[in-house]
Design an enzyme around this catalytic site. Structure first.
Site, PDB file in Angstrom:
ATOM      1  N   ASP A  80      -8.132   7.801   0.279  1.00 21.33           N
ATOM      2  CA  ASP A  80      -7.325   7.943  -0.929  1.00 21.33           C
ATOM      3  C   ASP A  80      -8.213   8.546  -2.031  1.00 21.33           C
ATOM      4  O   ASP A  80      -9.401   8.768  -1.817  1.00 21.33           O
ATOM      5  CB  ASP A  80      -6.706   6.607  -1.341  1.00 21.33           C
ATOM      6  N   SER A  81      -7.641   8.788  -3.176  1.00 19.82           N
ATOM      7  CA  SER A  81      -8.393   9.495  -4.226  1.00 19.82           C
ATOM      8  C   SER A  81      -9.153   8.534  -5.130  1.00 19.82           C
ATOM      9  O   SER A  81      -9.967   8.945  -5.931  1.00 19.82           O
ATOM     10  CB  SER A  81      -7.429  10.296  -5.083  1.00 19.82           C
ATOM     11  N   GLY A  82      -8.857   7.259  -5.014  1.00 19.70           N
ATOM     12  CA  GLY A  82      -9.451   6.286  -5.931  1.00 19.70           C
ATOM     13  C   GLY A  82      -8.535   5.993  -7.102  1.00 19.70           C
ATOM     14  O   GLY A  82      -8.730   5.020  -7.829  1.00 19.70           O
ATOM     15  N   GLY A  83      -7.538   6.828  -7.290  1.00 19.42           N
ATOM     16  CA  GLY A  83      -6.656   6.688  -8.453  1.00 19.42           C
ATOM     17  C   GLY A  83      -5.954   5.347  -8.509  1.00 19.42           C
ATOM     18  O   GLY A  83      -5.953   4.680  -9.546  1.00 19.42           O
TER      19      GLY A  83
ATOM     20  N   ASP B  65      -4.107  11.206  -8.641  1.00 26.23           N
ATOM     21  CA  ASP B  65      -2.817  11.153  -9.325  1.00 26.23           C
ATOM     22  C   ASP B  65      -2.864  10.069 -10.388  1.00 26.23           C
ATOM     23  O   ASP B  65      -3.707   9.180 -10.338  1.00 26.23           O
ATOM     24  CB  ASP B  65      -1.671  10.882  -8.333  1.00 26.23           C
TER      25      ASP B  65
ATOM     26  N   GLN C   2       4.674  12.011  -7.857  1.00 25.68           N
ATOM     27  CA  GLN C   2       4.913  10.914  -8.788  1.00 25.68           C
ATOM     28  C   GLN C   2       6.282  11.138  -9.441  1.00 25.68           C
ATOM     29  O   GLN C   2       7.079  11.905  -8.933  1.00 25.68           O
ATOM     30  CB  GLN C   2       3.772  10.846  -9.810  1.00 25.68           C
TER      31      GLN C   2
ATOM     32  N   GLY D 116       3.401   5.942  -6.044  1.00 27.90           N
ATOM     33  CA  GLY D 116       4.089   5.211  -7.098  1.00 27.90           C
ATOM     34  C   GLY D 116       5.221   4.325  -6.634  1.00 27.90           C
ATOM     35  O   GLY D 116       6.084   3.944  -7.426  1.00 27.90           O
TER      36      GLY D 116
ATOM     37  N   ASP E  69       0.542   3.444   5.218  1.00 24.85           N
ATOM     38  CA  ASP E  69      -0.624   2.563   5.198  1.00 24.85           C
ATOM     39  C   ASP E  69      -0.220   1.320   4.432  1.00 24.85           C
ATOM     40  O   ASP E  69       0.658   1.379   3.570  1.00 24.85           O
ATOM     41  CB  ASP E  69      -1.808   3.218   4.471  1.00 24.85           C
TER      42      ASP E  69
ATOM     43  N   CYS F 147       3.935  -9.997  23.453  1.00 26.06           N
ATOM     44  CA  CYS F 147       2.845  -9.174  22.920  1.00 26.06           C
ATOM     45  C   CYS F 147       1.707  -9.085  23.942  1.00 26.06           C
ATOM     46  O   CYS F 147       1.343 -10.078  24.570  1.00 26.06           O
ATOM     47  CB  CYS F 147       2.344  -9.789  21.608  1.00 26.06           C
TER      48      CYS F 147
ATOM     49  N   CYS G  78      -1.441  -8.153  23.203  1.00 25.32           N
ATOM     50  CA  CYS G  78      -2.757  -8.106  22.546  1.00 25.32           C
ATOM     51  C   CYS G  78      -3.700  -9.170  23.108  1.00 25.32           C
ATOM     52  O   CYS G  78      -3.274 -10.123  23.761  1.00 25.32           O
ATOM     53  CB  CYS G  78      -2.602  -8.254  21.027  1.00 25.32           C
TER      54      CYS G  78
ATOM     55  N   CYS H  87      -2.810 -12.783  22.066  1.00 23.30           N
ATOM     56  CA  CYS H  87      -1.651 -13.373  22.744  1.00 23.30           C
ATOM     57  C   CYS H  87      -1.907 -13.583  24.241  1.00 23.30           C
ATOM     58  O   CYS H  87      -1.272 -14.422  24.866  1.00 23.30           O
ATOM     59  CB  CYS H  87      -0.409 -12.516  22.524  1.00 23.30           C
TER      60      CYS H  87
ATOM     61  N   HIS I  70      -3.927  -9.434  16.448  1.00 25.51           N
ATOM     62  CA  HIS I  70      -2.499  -9.491  16.779  1.00 25.51           C
ATOM     63  C   HIS I  70      -1.648  -8.665  15.809  1.00 25.51           C
ATOM     64  O   HIS I  70      -0.799  -7.876  16.230  1.00 25.51           O
ATOM     65  CB  HIS I  70      -1.988 -10.937  16.797  1.00 25.51           C
TER      66      HIS I  70
END
Ligand SMILES: [Zn+2]
Length: 370
Positions: free
Chosen positions: A92-95, A146, A191, A218, A268, A306, A308, A311, A337
């Site tokens: 990400d940009s850090g914004g 942004d 935005q 946003g 994300d 599941c 995983c 599990c 999990h």
């Protein structure tokens, strides 16, 4: 060379399956990206991520810039070498962290001036600096700086923020063109608050500048869920279908499926790992809190279906015991999990799109889990 190709599209809706080509390999979309805030997806090793089917992770520019700092990471040729992850990384940009974590002192044309949440020192994050940090991390997909705004915001504030975001995005692109590996991608962030007219203006301005992909920023800032979907759906429609579309910071498994239906390709969220550390684990029938007394002697896994590691080998009773005892293994097993669960959903979503059964899958999935 960064590239996005749609391989299958829903016949009746907007869901699509694609392939993102990045300098560190391919990503099959729709895709969920676990968040590796400080150069690790909390409590999980890179091998555990790969086993869960993770194809790309997100790194936080703000955190890594402050600690350990770009000079350290540069010595390892970037974040991949530093953290032993050889698959794609989006940064990400850090914004967002500047607006949410740091004490923001001033938004200027030049950039965002802030005091860090660590030692209170003052820094100026300019669009140029945001890209240069991401270049030093050797990110596969970089994000433009942004200006994030709170919810609710006035039309006037949302308009000012989107216009500044557009000007910053132009400067980001210029720096990316001058300093970055041209095989990497650079995404612009739409935005405009909760105002459709502004969202459209923002999307069009960014598409005029031309980016490798576009993100809807946003959202998930405290607005009602219906409004999030309404704005996401509208904004996704304004963006070109030829580029990947990324809805930032969202959400639950159900949100992901709904947003895929609106044409989103990338997501994300800290939810699977953060919830895991709070004892909340996802199942196909909704979430459960592993600390609940009803699991005291429950020999079943978190989710019968599941596959995983957690599990396969551990009972709810054991996981509850670990969690209540604050054993470190609790965080790791719950996270294994939850990440598996998210990746399994994106796998099934993609399969359904490719099989032409996405609408049926969505109906089944939402009815089953809500
Ligand atoms: Zn599991």
């Amino acid at each position: 060379m960064f590239n996005f190709k749609i391989v299958s599209q829903s016949k009746t809706g907007k869901a699509r399956a694609g392939i993102l080509q990045t300098p560190h390999g391919e990503v099959q979309t729709p895709i969920f990206m676990p968040v590796g805030t400080l150069g690790s997806v909390k409590s999980l090793s890179p091998e555990e991520l790969v086993n869960a089917g993770v194809q790309i992770i997100l790194g936080n520019t703000y955190h890594l810039y402050l600690r350990p700092g770009c000079d350290v990471i540069k010595r390892f040729s970037g974040l991949h070498g530093f953290m032993h992850w050889d698959k794609p990384i989006l940064t990400d940009s850090g914004g967002f962290q500047v607006f949410s974590l740091a004490k923001l002192t001033q938004i200027k044309e030049e950039g965002a001036e802030f005091q860090t949440h660590l030692d209170g020192s003052t820094h100026l994050l300019t669009p140029e600096k945001a890209i240069d940090i991401q270049v030093s991390l050797n990110s596969d997909i970089m994000m433009c700086l942004d200006q994030c705004i709170a919810y609710p915001s006035s039309y006037h504030d949302a308009k000012d923020a989107l216009e500044l975001t557009t000007r910053w995005s132009k400067r980001c692109k210029q720096t990316w063109e001058e300093n970055a590996d041209k095989n990497s991608g650079l995404f612009g962030i739409v935005q405009g608050g909760m105002f459709k007219e502004l969202r459209e203006i923002s999307a069009e301005a960014l598409m005029d500048l031309g980016f490798s992909g576009y993100a809807v920023g946003g959202l998930s800032v405290g607005e009602p869920k219906e409004l999030l979907f309404e704005i996401a759906d509208f904004t996704l429609d304004t963006l070109t279908d030829a580029a990947p579309k990324y809805v930032m910071g969202v959400g639950t498994p159900e949100d992901l499926v709904s947003l895929v239906e609106m044409g989103a390709d990338m997501f994300d969220c800290v939810m699977p790992t953060r919830n895991a550390r709070n004892g909340q684990v996802f199942t196909r029938n909704g979430t459960i809190n592993i600390s609940n007394a009803q699991f005291k002697d429950d020999s079943n896994p978190i989710d019968q279906d599941c596959g995983c590691y957690t599990c396969r080998y551990f009972s709810r009773a054991y996981l509850r015991h670990l969690y209540l005892s604050k054993e470190l293994l609790a965080y790791r097993l719950n996270s294994i999990h939850n990440i598996w669960h998210y990746m399994e959903i994106t796998r099934r979503v993609r399969e359904a799109i490719c099989d032409g059964t996405f609408e049926a899958f969505k109906k089944y999935f939402l009815n089953k889990t809500v």
